[in-house]
Scaffold this active site. Structure first.
Site, mmCIF file in Angstrom:
data_model
loop_
_atom_site.group_PDB
_atom_site.id
_atom_site.type_symbol
_atom_site.label_atom_id
_atom_site.label_comp_id
_atom_site.label_asym_id
_atom_site.label_seq_id
_atom_site.Cartn_x
_atom_site.Cartn_y
_atom_site.Cartn_z
ATOM 1 N N GLY A 125 0.995 3.919 4.096
ATOM 2 C CA GLY A 125 2.127 3.149 3.594
ATOM 3 C C GLY A 125 3.327 4.040 3.328
ATOM 4 N N ARG A 180 -15.900 7.571 13.374
ATOM 5 C CA ARG A 180 -14.709 8.401 13.183
ATOM 6 C C ARG A 180 -15.062 9.884 13.192
ATOM 7 N NH1 ARG A 180 -12.316 10.471 7.729
ATOM 8 N NH2 ARG A 180 -14.532 10.381 7.314
ATOM 9 N N GLY A 223 0.824 -1.203 0.000
ATOM 10 C CA GLY A 223 0.000 0.000 0.000
ATOM 11 C C GLY A 223 0.856 1.249 0.000
ATOM 12 N N GLU A 278 -6.486 2.979 7.102
ATOM 13 C CA GLU A 278 -7.887 2.549 7.154
ATOM 14 C C GLU A 278 -8.027 1.036 7.297
ATOM 15 O OE1 GLU A 278 -10.425 4.770 4.520
ATOM 16 O OE2 GLU A 278 -12.103 3.380 4.789
ATOM 17 N N GLY A 332 -0.641 4.487 -0.071
ATOM 18 C CA GLY A 332 -1.432 5.654 0.306
ATOM 19 C C GLY A 332 -0.695 6.380 1.424
ATOM 20 N N THR A 364 -23.887 17.167 -1.714
ATOM 21 C CA THR A 364 -23.618 17.812 -0.422
ATOM 22 C C THR A 364 -24.918 18.133 0.317
ATOM 23 O OG1 THR A 364 -23.704 20.219 -0.356
ATOM 24 C CG2 THR A 364 -22.136 19.263 -1.839
ATOM 25 N N GLU A 365 -24.757 18.227 1.632
ATOM 26 C CA GLU A 365 -25.946 18.500 2.440
ATOM 27 C C GLU A 365 -26.451 19.905 2.189
ATOM 28 O OE1 GLU A 365 -25.921 16.294 6.080
ATOM 29 O OE2 GLU A 365 -23.804 15.815 5.777
ATOM 30 N N ASP A 403 -8.198 -5.474 0.269
ATOM 31 C CA ASP A 403 -7.291 -6.611 0.032
ATOM 32 C C ASP A 403 -6.541 -7.020 1.297
ATOM 33 O OD1 ASP A 403 -8.178 -6.210 -2.515
ATOM 34 O OD2 ASP A 403 -6.229 -5.675 -3.369
ATOM 35 N N PHE A 412 -14.394 22.267 12.067
ATOM 36 C CA PHE A 412 -14.872 21.027 11.469
ATOM 37 C C PHE A 412 -15.792 20.356 12.482
ATOM 38 C CE2 PHE A 412 -14.689 17.190 8.988
ATOM 39 C CZ PHE A 412 -14.253 17.608 7.752
ATOM 40 N N HIS A 442 -22.978 8.422 4.505
ATOM 41 C CA HIS A 442 -23.413 9.768 4.198
ATOM 42 C C HIS A 442 -24.857 9.631 3.714
ATOM 43 C CE1 HIS A 442 -23.164 13.794 2.614
ATOM 44 N NE2 HIS A 442 -21.975 13.907 3.143
ATOM 45 N N LEU A 477 -21.207 11.855 -3.929
ATOM 46 C CA LEU A 477 -21.938 12.576 -2.886
ATOM 47 C C LEU A 477 -22.664 13.812 -3.404
ATOM 48 C CD1 LEU A 477 -19.624 12.575 0.245
ATOM 49 C CD2 LEU A 477 -21.543 11.076 -0.326
ATOM 50 N N SER A 535 -8.869 10.700 10.173
ATOM 51 C CA SER A 535 -8.364 9.580 9.408
ATOM 52 C C SER A 535 -7.004 9.905 8.791
ATOM 53 C CB SER A 535 -9.381 9.206 8.351
ATOM 54 O OG SER A 535 -8.789 8.408 7.400
ATOM 55 N N LEU A 536 -6.883 11.079 8.185
ATOM 56 C CA LEU A 536 -5.565 11.464 7.669
ATOM 57 C C LEU A 536 -4.559 11.514 8.811
ATOM 58 C CD1 LEU A 536 -6.294 14.243 4.985
ATOM 59 C CD2 LEU A 536 -5.801 11.823 4.638
HETATM 60 C C1 LIG Z 1 -14.364 11.177 -0.623
HETATM 61 C C2 LIG Z 1 -13.541 11.008 0.624
HETATM 62 C C3 LIG Z 1 -13.083 12.116 1.323
HETATM 63 C C4 LIG Z 1 -12.322 11.986 2.485
HETATM 64 N N1 LIG Z 1 -11.900 13.099 3.145
HETATM 65 C C5 LIG Z 1 -11.152 12.972 4.269
HETATM 66 C C6 LIG Z 1 -10.671 14.126 4.973
HETATM 67 O O1 LIG Z 1 -10.886 15.275 4.550
HETATM 68 N N2 LIG Z 1 -9.939 13.954 6.094
HETATM 69 C C7 LIG Z 1 -9.645 12.702 6.581
HETATM 70 O O2 LIG Z 1 -8.978 12.613 7.604
HETATM 71 N N3 LIG Z 1 -10.077 11.588 5.926
HETATM 72 C C8 LIG Z 1 -10.818 11.695 4.791
HETATM 73 N N4 LIG Z 1 -11.250 10.566 4.134
HETATM 74 C C9 LIG Z 1 -10.765 9.249 4.578
HETATM 75 C C10 LIG Z 1 -9.316 9.038 4.152
HETATM 76 O O3 LIG Z 1 -9.099 9.643 2.904
HETATM 77 C C11 LIG Z 1 -8.920 7.578 4.051
HETATM 78 O O4 LIG Z 1 -9.317 6.902 5.194
HETATM 79 C C12 LIG Z 1 -7.418 7.418 3.911
HETATM 80 O O5 LIG Z 1 -6.944 8.196 2.850
HETATM 81 C C13 LIG Z 1 -6.962 5.987 3.721
HETATM 82 O O6 LIG Z 1 -5.552 5.991 3.526
HETATM 83 P P1 LIG Z 1 -4.699 4.656 3.540
HETATM 84 O O7 LIG Z 1 -3.262 5.065 3.433
HETATM 85 O O8 LIG Z 1 -5.091 3.808 4.660
HETATM 86 O O9 LIG Z 1 -5.152 3.899 2.211
HETATM 87 P P2 LIG Z 1 -5.316 4.365 0.688
HETATM 88 O O10 LIG Z 1 -4.973 5.772 0.441
HETATM 89 O O11 LIG Z 1 -6.640 3.855 0.252
HETATM 90 O O12 LIG Z 1 -4.178 3.522 -0.030
HETATM 91 C C14 LIG Z 1 -4.233 2.131 -0.155
HETATM 92 C C15 LIG Z 1 -3.012 1.695 -0.916
HETATM 93 O O13 LIG Z 1 -2.927 0.292 -0.901
HETATM 94 C C16 LIG Z 1 -2.675 -0.194 -2.197
HETATM 95 N N5 LIG Z 1 -3.207 -1.544 -2.248
HETATM 96 C C17 LIG Z 1 -4.424 -1.977 -1.853
HETATM 97 N N6 LIG Z 1 -4.526 -3.296 -2.034
HETATM 98 C C18 LIG Z 1 -3.342 -3.716 -2.532
HETATM 99 C C19 LIG Z 1 -2.827 -4.975 -2.927
HETATM 100 N N7 LIG Z 1 -3.549 -6.099 -2.839
HETATM 101 N N8 LIG Z 1 -1.586 -5.037 -3.414
HETATM 102 C C20 LIG Z 1 -0.817 -3.908 -3.537
HETATM 103 N N9 LIG Z 1 -1.263 -2.695 -3.159
HETATM 104 C C21 LIG Z 1 -2.503 -2.608 -2.673
HETATM 105 C C22 LIG Z 1 -3.319 0.790 -3.103
HETATM 106 O O14 LIG Z 1 -2.761 0.726 -4.401
HETATM 107 C C23 LIG Z 1 -3.001 2.086 -2.384
HETATM 108 O O15 LIG Z 1 -1.704 2.503 -2.719
HETATM 109 C C24 LIG Z 1 -12.021 10.695 2.966
HETATM 110 C C25 LIG Z 1 -12.476 9.579 2.273
HETATM 111 C C26 LIG Z 1 -13.247 9.725 1.121
HETATM 112 C C27 LIG Z 1 -13.766 8.504 0.421
#
Ligand SMILES: Cc1cc2nc3c(=O)[nH]c(=O)nc-3n(C[C@H](O)[C@H](O)[C@H](O)COP(=O)(O)OP(=O)(O)OC[C@H]3O[C@@H](n4cnc5c(N)ncnc54)[C@H](O)[C@@H]3O)c2cc1C
Lengths: 590, 81
Positions: free
Chosen positions: A19, A393, A14, A382, A16, A254-255, A221, A119, A242, A252, A398-399
């Site tokens: 990771g 949450r 991962g 996540e 994101g 918005t509200e 995954d 917020f 939502h 989405l 989350s960030l």
């Molecule tokens: C529309 C939206 C808005 C949001 N806004 C906010 C906000 O303003 N503030 C906040 O705090 N949170 C917000 N969130 C929540 C937050 O964005 C997420 O919880 C967070 O970004 C998740 O990050 P992560 O690093 O855990 O995973 P992700 O960013 O989802 O990254 C997952 C990574 O894993 C990799 N991966 C997955 N499975 C595999 C596999 N089998 N093999 C290899 N690689 C794999 C993917 O390629 C990716 O690189 C929002 C969520 C959404 C949907």
């Protein structure tokens, strides 16, 4: 069968926010670190985050990590572990300032400090009044975060394996984690990535629901891999929804649309919110609106051929108001619902947004099962459940979770790797063989179920039986149905068996992960007979004895779902913070 | 364009933003098979854009500074009707 093996100190699945943050820690410590990702790192789902990241910097007005901690515990409806929450809130200012130093272009005040905005749920002085705690980079916070972290990782020599999909975890006979089996998308070749320490940072699994704001890659995954390897999944009944996403698409609305006068209607054209909230009507709080919508659908007053959504009507508004005040909405509605909201109402449905549960970890990012650390295995972001979000949450936490636990798991891995023997132990092959057999089954399957059919059945079942508002009988039926879907998934078949960038095969492998998450969610939800945070049941109503339907006597505990026989176990919530006093149980009201 | 490259393009149409997934999925299904070699190269180039920028262009919130990509952006927009 002999599979090529690549060896590292650390392997991270991962790329994101979580990771990348962990990888940076490891690479900067000079360890040989591999990061696998299905997509280019800066296209991870973190890119979707707009709102911001919370930290009690106090740049605009007084703030304190202890107040942040209070808000988080309250937000979690007391299901969050207070040691992890204290750790996260105390670390928040450090990791945010660190990110600033990595080049994150935060919005700024005139004096150069990071600008902070208000917020929902952020309060000062233990719930007294709103405080500005969210730090953002315009409406691109997630994107900017990924960018800053990715650049920094490149500099630190992190080795990226982009367009690789991890398939399964590898454990030895004692259960120690040795790495992952992974497939290179370009060739469909399977390799083992062996390492002293393995981190899952694969993000959420929002795609288990028919209506989700999550991108297609969010297929859980890491959860599927963990479950197949015998690791339980914690608190999977808790998902944030939502109220208004475009039915069938998930985008989405918005509200603000209801703020401008939008009205919700059922199949009879009735403004049903008048019955549920005679005063606030369509402007009632999120949970009241969601609950009303689901009740209408459930009682047969939904719209469309499947009676599975309601309508958001703004046709009575002046077209000029719609064009000037809600321009994005018109665009979204035309594109994703195929209706011009000036002329016809928008089909909407409560939409899944965020997964609170995940792989059980402590605040050091170590995976913990039955009070024992699983040697060599870590999870953050996540996909993990530390648990800081508990039953619900808080926005922007989350960030923060990605930064704090990405970093802390990186540090734990460094410690572990440095103490480990220099040479990697012999690779245990049982899990590798199991993984290969899974791929071989898919390639050899005949007269099976098409992937889309099984996936749609799963998503419909989850949406209808285990959505934002839950009913006892529906859950019971849902458990049976999801097990039927599971048997469909066991025979999924793909027509295209080619080797290069075979999207069909990848989607089939993803579905095998999603179904594990779906089962965990449904079964955990059916068992938890109270309402708490985002898990709201019709048969656990608001009474003086159990305000909001919450039952602390019986249910102040974490759920653990084991894939083996769908067994459920429970473990206590950690109510003891690291240094401060327990934030005592209270009714959660805003 | 060879088969491998085409399939790579299909996978890379999976993005980090749902709104892009939905629009590109539709475009890939309906329009990709008819694209000329030159257009395929343009589409491949377009996929290199950051998600937020690409979405802004597709939603008409801002103009893509790379004018060569404008016709491809228009085509993807057209595919959404
Ligand atoms: C529309 C939206 C808005 C949001 N806004 C906010 C906000 O303003 N503030 C906040 O705090 N949170 C917000 N969130 C929540 C937050 O964005 C997420 O919880 C967070 O970004 C998740 O990050 P992560 O690093 O855990 O995973 P992700 O960013 O989802 O990254 C997952 C990574 O894993 C990799 N991966 C997955 N499975 C595999 C596999 N089998 N093999 C290899 N690689 C794999 C993917 O390629 C990716 O690189 C929002 C969520 C959404 C949907």
């Amino acid at each position: 069968m002999a599979v090529p093996v690549r060896k590292f100190d650390a392997v991270i699945v991962g790329a994101g926010g979580a990771g990348l943050r962990a990888a940076l820690q490891l690479s900067e410590a000079g360890l040989k670190t591999a990061v696998l990702s299905k997509v280019f790192p800066t296209r991870s789902h973190t890119v979707a985050a707009q709102g911001g990241v919370s930290a009690s910097l106090g740049n605009s007005e007084p703030d304190h990590w202890h107040w942040h901690m209070y808000d988080t515990v309250k937000g979690s409806d007391w299901l969050g572990d207070q040691d992890a929450i204290e750790f996260m809130c105390r670390e928040a200012p450090n990791v945010v300032v660190e990110l600033e130093h990595f080049g994150m272009p935060f919005d700024r005040n005139a004096d150069g400090t990071i600008y902070q905005r208000p917020f929902g749920g952020h309060m000062s002085n233990f719930g007294e009044k709103p405080v500005r705690r969210a730090c953002a980079a315009a409406d691109r916070t997630g994107h900017a975060m990924l960018h800053a972290l990715y650049q920094r990782n490149v500099r630190a020599n992190t080795q990226f394996f982009v367009e690789w999909m991890a398939l399964d975890l590898v454990r030895d006979e004692q259960g120690n984690v040795q790495g992952v089996v992974a497939m290179e998308m370009e060739t469909s070749e399977v390799y083992v990535f062996q390492a002293k320490a393995t981190l899952f940072a694969t993000g959420g699994a929002g795609r288990i629901f028919a209506s989700s704001t999550n991108a297609f890659i969010n297929t859980g995954d890491g959860l599927g891999m963990a479950a197949r390897a015998g690791i339980p999944l914690e608190d999977m009944e808790f998902w944030q929804f939502h109220p208004t996403g475009v039915a069938g698409a998930g985008v989405l609305i918005t509200e603000g649309v209801r703020g401008e006068g939008g009205i919700l209607r059922n199949s009879a054209g009735e403004r049903f919110m008048e019955r549920y909230a005679p005063n606030a009507k369509d402007l009632a709080s999120r949970d009241v609106v969601s609950r009303a919508m689901v009740t209408e659908i459930n009682e047969g007053r939904g719209c469309g051929p499947n009676k599975d959504h309601v309508l958001l009507d703004i046709t009575h508004l002046d077209p000029e108001v719609i064009k000037s005040k809600l321009p994005g909405i018109r665009e979204i509605s035309i594109k994703f619902a195929g209706v011009d909201p000036i002329k016809a109402p928008i089909p909407v449905v409560p939409t899944c947004h965020y997964q609170m549960g995940g792989i059980p970890t402590n605040y050091r990012g170590e995976v913990v099962v039955h009070d024992q650390v699983v040697s060599g295995f870590y999870a953050a972001g996540e996909v993990a459940c530390a648990s800081v979000h508990g039953a619900n949450r808080l926005g922007t936490n989350s960030l923060l979770d990605l930064l704090v636990f990405g970093k802390s798991s990186g540090n734990s891995m460094i410690e572990f790797i440095k103490a480990a023997p220099k040479d990697l132990p012999p690779l245990a092959t049982a899990d590798v063989d199991r993984s290969l057999a899974r791929v071989a089954r898919l390639d050899g399957q005949q007269n099976g179920t098409p992937v889309e059919t099984a996936r749609a059945a799963m998503q419909r079942t989850m949406q209808n039986h285990c959505g934002v508002f839950r009913f006892k009988d529906m859950l019971k039926e849902g458990v049976e149905k999801i097990l039927e879907v599971e048997s469909m998934v066991k025979t999924i078949e793909i027509a295209d068996k080619s080797k290069t960038f075979n999207t069909a095969r990848l989607e089939a492998l993803e579905l095998e992960n999603l179904i594990e998450v779906a089962k965990a969610t449904m079964i955990s939800a059916e068992a938890r007979t109270e309402s708490r945070g985002a898990h709201v049941r019709d048969d656990a109503a608001d009474t003086p004895e159990h305000p909001n339907g919450r039952d602390d006597q019986n249910w102040l505990k974490h759920t653990l779902w084991f894939r083996d026989a769908n067994r459920l176990e429970y473990k206590p919530v950690n109510l003891k913070p690291l240094t401060v006093e327990t934030i005592a149980l209270k009714t959660r009201s805003y | 364009m060879d088969e491998i490259e085409l399939k790579r393009i299909v996978w890379r149409s999976r993005r980090g933003l749902l709104e892009l997934d939905l629009q590109l999925e539709r475009f890939v299904a309906e329009a990709l098979p008819q694209l000329s070699e030159a257009d395929l190269l343009l589409y491949r180039e377009l996929l290199q854009l950051p998600d937020n920028d690409l979405l802004d262009y597709l939603n008409g919130r801002s103009e893509c500074p790379n004018v060569r990509l404008a016709p491809m952006i228009a085509r993807i927009r057209d595919a959404q009707r």
